[in-house]
Write an enzyme that holds these catalytic residues in place. Structure first.
Site: not given
Length: 498
Positions: A219, A412, A178
């Site tokens: 994220h 996600s 990520d």
């Protein structure tokens, strides 16, 4: 998954340090034939199976490039070159620069790429208003706000919950491919393993903390919290509290994941014997592509080889389905799979996404707080394996971000629920469990979800309740995974007493 309404994101790759040292090519014999462009671009190069390090280095050097990394197990190289004909010299069917393609698109060059997406990679799903701030004040318990844990059956949200024995998961590592993880976050500080973490943005592993830590994007930290945030009565709780987390940063500062970064990440996870690799990203060049594009075959082949190697090495790959709302088709195996042909014709007949469409991934669609597939979640027969909470506007998923907590929506967010459940199942086998065994257990424990009436009528959702294009085998059952883990613990204790 990083999505069309969101911040940009991406995916990555790795190799052995001794084999990944940069080198400057010596062009003594052909210096007059090499040309210099305005800058050096980074390329991923796919070689024939069995190509040695020295053979790969010679080929790259002859083509006026420099080998910066090589993964001999899958015959994939990372190279740089300032010669505009580098890919032509090695063959455009086995060489591609996502960097260069992005630059050419940005400057309006026609490169033959056709996509139903903008070229930027999928970003940090939809984020709600910020709720940051762990400033030394004791953080209240916020598990009551985690509707997503209720939906998956995870026990962490019950007031009378018994805390799982976190030490039982200490030998299980989940690699988070990520944008990097904030390892200073109180909910993650004990989980993140610096020794297992690496930055892969340049296609070769970088062990420095700055290379794998969170930078511009929250994220990766959000995804990490959904996998393994501590169950300590403060903040939020992850699906598998106590699991070890490896930050594998594959998303660059512009939010892209190049194929070489993804390869690096998967190879690193495989070499470090990680049980699970979570990929809430999409690999360049074009996100979800619905037409053949330059470089798509190279991207597919390189990443497929890495994912297949991870599978053979004992690492299960979990992938987000993408936030494009497209019907995806499955991708063929790589040319290395059982020594067979890749059958790349599939790349021209479907909307495809890497890694979501790869055969060896467990691909996860997103549902909202009512258990309905979200409009942004992609779907597809033989692509979607499971469903998990991804949230929708007004009901996004709460998790960790640098400095505190925030809500985000997207596939996600769905994928790490499955990665956490897989980690629990991996810890429930005395000798470990193979990726295929974990995959079968996840499917068997899932709670089937039938196609919605309207979607079934118009043909958007097809297949039986137990295996349809929207939900695969159904909702991931983290509660069942916890129960399996608890039974395993009990049997171990009984065995120790006798």
């Amino acid at each position: 998954m990083l999505g069309r309404r969101s911040l940009p994101l991406a995916c990555a790759a790795l190799a052995v340090a001794a084999q990944l040292t940069a080198t400057t090519p010596a062009h003594a014999a052909h210096s007059e034939t090499c040309h210099t462009d305005s800058r050096a671009w980074r390329y991923v190069v796919v070689f024939a199976p069995g190509t040695s390090d020295s053979e790969a280095r010679h080929a790259v050097d002859t083509a006026c490039g420099a080998l910066t990394g090589y993964f001999p197990e899958i015959a994939v190289a990372v190279a740089t070159s300032s010669d505009p004909d580098f890919d032509t010299a090695l063959g455009p069917d086995r060489t591609f620069s996502a960097q260069r393609a992005r630059h050419l698109r940005a400057w309006g060059s026609t490169t033959g790429a056709t996509s139903r997406r903008t070229p930027r990679q999928e970003g940090a799903a939809t984020a709600a208003t910020g709720e940051t701030g762990h400033d030394g004040v004791r953080t209240p318990d916020r598990t009551g706000e985690q509707w997503n844990l209720h939906m998956t059956g995870a026990p962490g949200v019950d007031a009378d919950r018994t805390h799982p024995a976190q030490a039982d998961l200490a030998d299980v590592t989940v690699g988070v491919l990520d944008s990097g993880i904030d390892a200073t976050h109180p909910d993650l500080a004990e989980a993140v393993d610096p020794a297992a973490s690496a930055g892969c943005v340049r296609g070769v592993p970088d062990r420095r903390r700055s290379a794998w830590s969170a930078r511009r994007s929250a994220h990766g930290t959000h995804v990490a919290g959904l996998v393994g945030a501590a169950d300590d009565g403060r903040g939020i709780t992850g699906t598998a509290p106590g699991v070890r987390l490896a930050s594998l940063r594959v998303v660059d500062d512009d939010g892209y994941v190049t194929p070489e970064a993804a390869v690096c990440g998967y190879m690193w996870a495989a070499r470090r014997s990680m049980a699970v690799a979570n990929s809430s990203v999409t690999v360049a060049p074009s996100g979800v592509s619905c037409a053949a594009s330059r470089g798509s075959r190279v991207v597919h082949e390189a990443v497929a080889r890495a994912v297949e190697f991870a599978e053979r090495s004992g690492t299960l790959t979990v992938a987000a389905a993408t936030n494009d709302g497209f019907e995806l088709g499955p991708l063929p195996h790589s040319e290395l799979h059982h020594g067979g042909s890749a059958g790349n014709g599939d790349l021209t007949r479907n909307c495809v996404a890497v890694p979501a469409g790869l055969r060896n991934t467990v691909t996860v669609a997103a549902v909202d707080h009512r258990g309905t597939k979200t409009d942004y979640s992609s779907y597809g027969r033989n692509v979607i394996d499971l469903a998990a909470p991804g949230g929708s506007s007004g009901h996004c998923v709460l998790s960790t971000v640098p400095g505190g907590y925030d809500r985000m929506c997207g596939t996600s967010m769905a994928a790490p629920h499955v990665a956490g459940a897989a980690a629990l199942l991996a810890a429930s086998g005395s000798d470990g469990r193979s990726p295929d065994t974990l995959r079968r257990m996840l499917h068997r424990q899932a709670r089937p979800i039938a196609c919605p009436g309207a979607a079934h009528e118009d043909g958007a959702c097809t297949g039986p309740r137990e295996d349809n294009t929207f939900h695969g085998s159904g909702m991931v059952d983290a509660g069942a995974a916890h129960a399996t883990h608890a039974v395993h613990r009990l049997l171990v204790r009984l065995g120790e007493q006798h």
